[in-house]
Design a protein around this motif. Structure first.
Motif, PDB file in Angstrom:
ATOM      1  N   ILE B  19     100.323  40.999  69.668  1.00  7.07           N
ATOM      2  CA  ILE B  19      99.872  41.018  68.278  1.00  7.07           C
ATOM      3  C   ILE B  19     100.452  42.259  67.618  1.00  7.07           C
ATOM      4  CG2 ILE B  19      97.857  41.162  66.760  1.00  7.07           C
ATOM      5  CD1 ILE B  19      96.236  40.132  69.304  1.00  7.07           C
ATOM      6  N   GLN B  21     100.286  44.741  64.380  1.00  2.00           N
ATOM      7  CA  GLN B  21      99.396  45.132  63.289  1.00  2.00           C
ATOM      8  C   GLN B  21     100.026  46.308  62.544  1.00  2.00           C
ATOM      9  OE1 GLN B  21      95.632  46.916  64.572  1.00  2.00           O
ATOM     10  NE2 GLN B  21      94.574  46.102  62.788  1.00  2.00           N
ATOM     11  N   LEU B  26      96.521  48.143  58.429  1.00  2.00           N
ATOM     12  CA  LEU B  26      95.775  47.424  59.469  1.00  2.00           C
ATOM     13  C   LEU B  26      95.881  45.900  59.325  1.00  2.00           C
ATOM     14  CD1 LEU B  26      92.585  49.635  59.986  1.00  2.00           C
ATOM     15  CD2 LEU B  26      94.847  49.827  61.046  1.00  2.00           C
ATOM     16  N   GLU B  27      96.751  45.447  58.450  1.00  2.04           N
ATOM     17  CA  GLU B  27      96.982  44.010  58.318  1.00  2.04           C
ATOM     18  C   GLU B  27      97.613  43.468  59.613  1.00  2.04           C
ATOM     19  OE1 GLU B  27      98.356  41.365  54.565  1.00  2.04           O
ATOM     20  OE2 GLU B  27      99.707  43.009  55.053  1.00  2.04           O
ATOM     21  N   VAL B  28      97.131  42.310  60.068  1.00  2.00           N
ATOM     22  CA  VAL B  28      97.772  41.649  61.214  1.00  2.00           C
ATOM     23  C   VAL B  28      99.029  40.961  60.690  1.00  2.00           C
ATOM     24  CG1 VAL B  28      97.563  39.876  62.991  1.00  2.00           C
ATOM     25  CG2 VAL B  28      95.622  41.367  62.485  1.00  2.00           C
ATOM     26  N   MET B  30     101.884  39.506  62.724  1.00  2.00           N
ATOM     27  CA  MET B  30     102.488  38.388  63.449  1.00  2.00           C
ATOM     28  C   MET B  30     102.009  38.404  64.889  1.00  2.00           C
ATOM     29  SD  MET B  30     106.322  40.015  63.888  1.00  2.00           S
ATOM     30  CE  MET B  30     106.890  38.918  65.191  1.00  2.00           C
ATOM     31  N   MET B  31     102.298  37.310  65.589  1.00  2.00           N
ATOM     32  CA  MET B  31     102.096  37.248  67.030  1.00  2.00           C
ATOM     33  C   MET B  31     103.386  36.718  67.621  1.00  2.00           C
ATOM     34  SD  MET B  31     101.260  35.803  70.054  1.00  2.00           S
ATOM     35  CE  MET B  31     100.651  34.119  70.002  1.00  2.00           C
ATOM     36  N   MET B  74     100.769  51.318  71.495  1.00  2.00           N
ATOM     37  CA  MET B  74     100.604  50.068  72.238  1.00  2.00           C
ATOM     38  C   MET B  74      99.259  50.099  72.951  1.00  2.00           C
ATOM     39  SD  MET B  74     102.939  48.427  75.313  1.00  2.00           S
ATOM     40  CE  MET B  74     104.362  48.049  74.304  1.00  2.00           C
ATOM     41  N   ARG B  75      98.581  48.970  72.926  1.00  2.00           N
ATOM     42  CA  ARG B  75      97.316  48.848  73.651  1.00  2.00           C
ATOM     43  C   ARG B  75      97.325  47.580  74.505  1.00  2.00           C
ATOM     44  NH1 ARG B  75      92.145  50.389  69.958  1.00  2.00           N
ATOM     45  NH2 ARG B  75      92.969  52.255  68.934  1.00  2.00           N
ATOM     46  N   LEU B  83      98.788  42.068  74.483  1.00  2.00           N
ATOM     47  CA  LEU B  83      99.095  43.417  73.988  1.00  2.00           C
ATOM     48  C   LEU B  83      98.874  43.471  72.485  1.00  2.00           C
ATOM     49  CD1 LEU B  83     102.477  44.187  75.822  1.00  2.00           C
ATOM     50  CD2 LEU B  83     100.196  45.020  76.435  1.00  2.00           C
ATOM     51  N   LEU B  84      98.515  44.657  72.022  1.00  2.00           N
ATOM     52  CA  LEU B  84      98.436  44.941  70.593  1.00  2.00           C
ATOM     53  C   LEU B  84      99.397  46.081  70.313  1.00  2.00           C
ATOM     54  CD1 LEU B  84      96.966  44.740  67.786  1.00  2.00           C
ATOM     55  CD2 LEU B  84      95.334  46.414  68.669  1.00  2.00           C
ATOM     56  N   CYS B 101     102.943  36.921  58.630  1.00  2.00           N
ATOM     57  CA  CYS B 101     103.077  35.483  58.931  1.00  2.00           C
ATOM     58  C   CYS B 101     101.799  34.716  58.575  1.00  2.00           C
ATOM     59  CB  CYS B 101     103.377  35.297  60.420  1.00  2.00           C
ATOM     60  SG  CYS B 101     104.983  35.968  60.907  1.00  2.00           S
TER      61      CYS B 101
END
Lengths: 119, 119
Positions: B19, B21, B26-28, B30-31, B74-75, B83-84, B101
């Motif tokens: 993911i 962000q 803090l907008e998401v 894409m994946m 990275m998390r 992963l984020l 997206c």
């Protein structure tokens, strides 16, 4: 255009990845999976409902723990193969009792625990 | 603990969902997917590098479009199967030239276009 969950793109197991984001803090809470019926149930009930791959059953988030996710909004991505749900999260999104599942950072090559269990 | 990309849980195709962000809004955005080598490359170079399932090749985000993603953090999630990445996004994250997206909302059963191409 009327939204039809069956028009999304699912993987070979009939599932689509779903990102849950806290509607207030915008923190990314977790990623899980839904099938078409779980998408429909989530929209109908307002309770975020995943498909548990381990239990092979619907998973109404928080049904047993009380840590529910109330749907605020649902978005579809450009390829129609991923969903984003913004939610009102009660308690911990993570089964480890942390606010989010993404509590491990990677910092200069090391894994760092960024938060402790809170709930 | 030293972070080793090979200790993550990958699917049958050797991929893990990621993911992205926006680190500021803090907008998401894409994946997409990475394999273990893409995870390592992302950390080494600071340029977010996915694995393109359609091209079966590394995909350094923005390499051709200029719409790059610089890695901020990275998390890893609790199950080590997602992963984020928080990123500094230049231009559009989406190939449709939209910021994210996730530009299609589902509102009272209808699909609603929430944003237009910007870039």
């Amino acid at each position: 255009m009327t939204f039809d969950p069956t028009t999304l793109t699912y993987n070979d197991a009939g599932l689509i990845p779903v990102i849950a984001q806290d509607a207030e803090t915008l923190e990314v809470l977790m990623m899980a999976w839904m099938n078409a019926e779980a998408v429909a149930k989530t929209l109908e009930t307002g309770k975020v409902t995943y498909w548990s791959r381990s239990r092979q059953a619907f998973w109404i988030k928080g049904e047993t723990s009380g840590h529910t996710q109330a749907l605020v909004a649902m978005r579809v991505d450009c390829d129609r193969d991923c969903l984003l749900v913004t939610v009102r999260q009660i308690g911990a999104a993570c089964h480890t009792m942390r606010r989010t599942c993404f509590y491990t950072g990677v910092e200069t090559g090391e894994e760092v625990e960024l938060m402790v269990p809170e709930f």
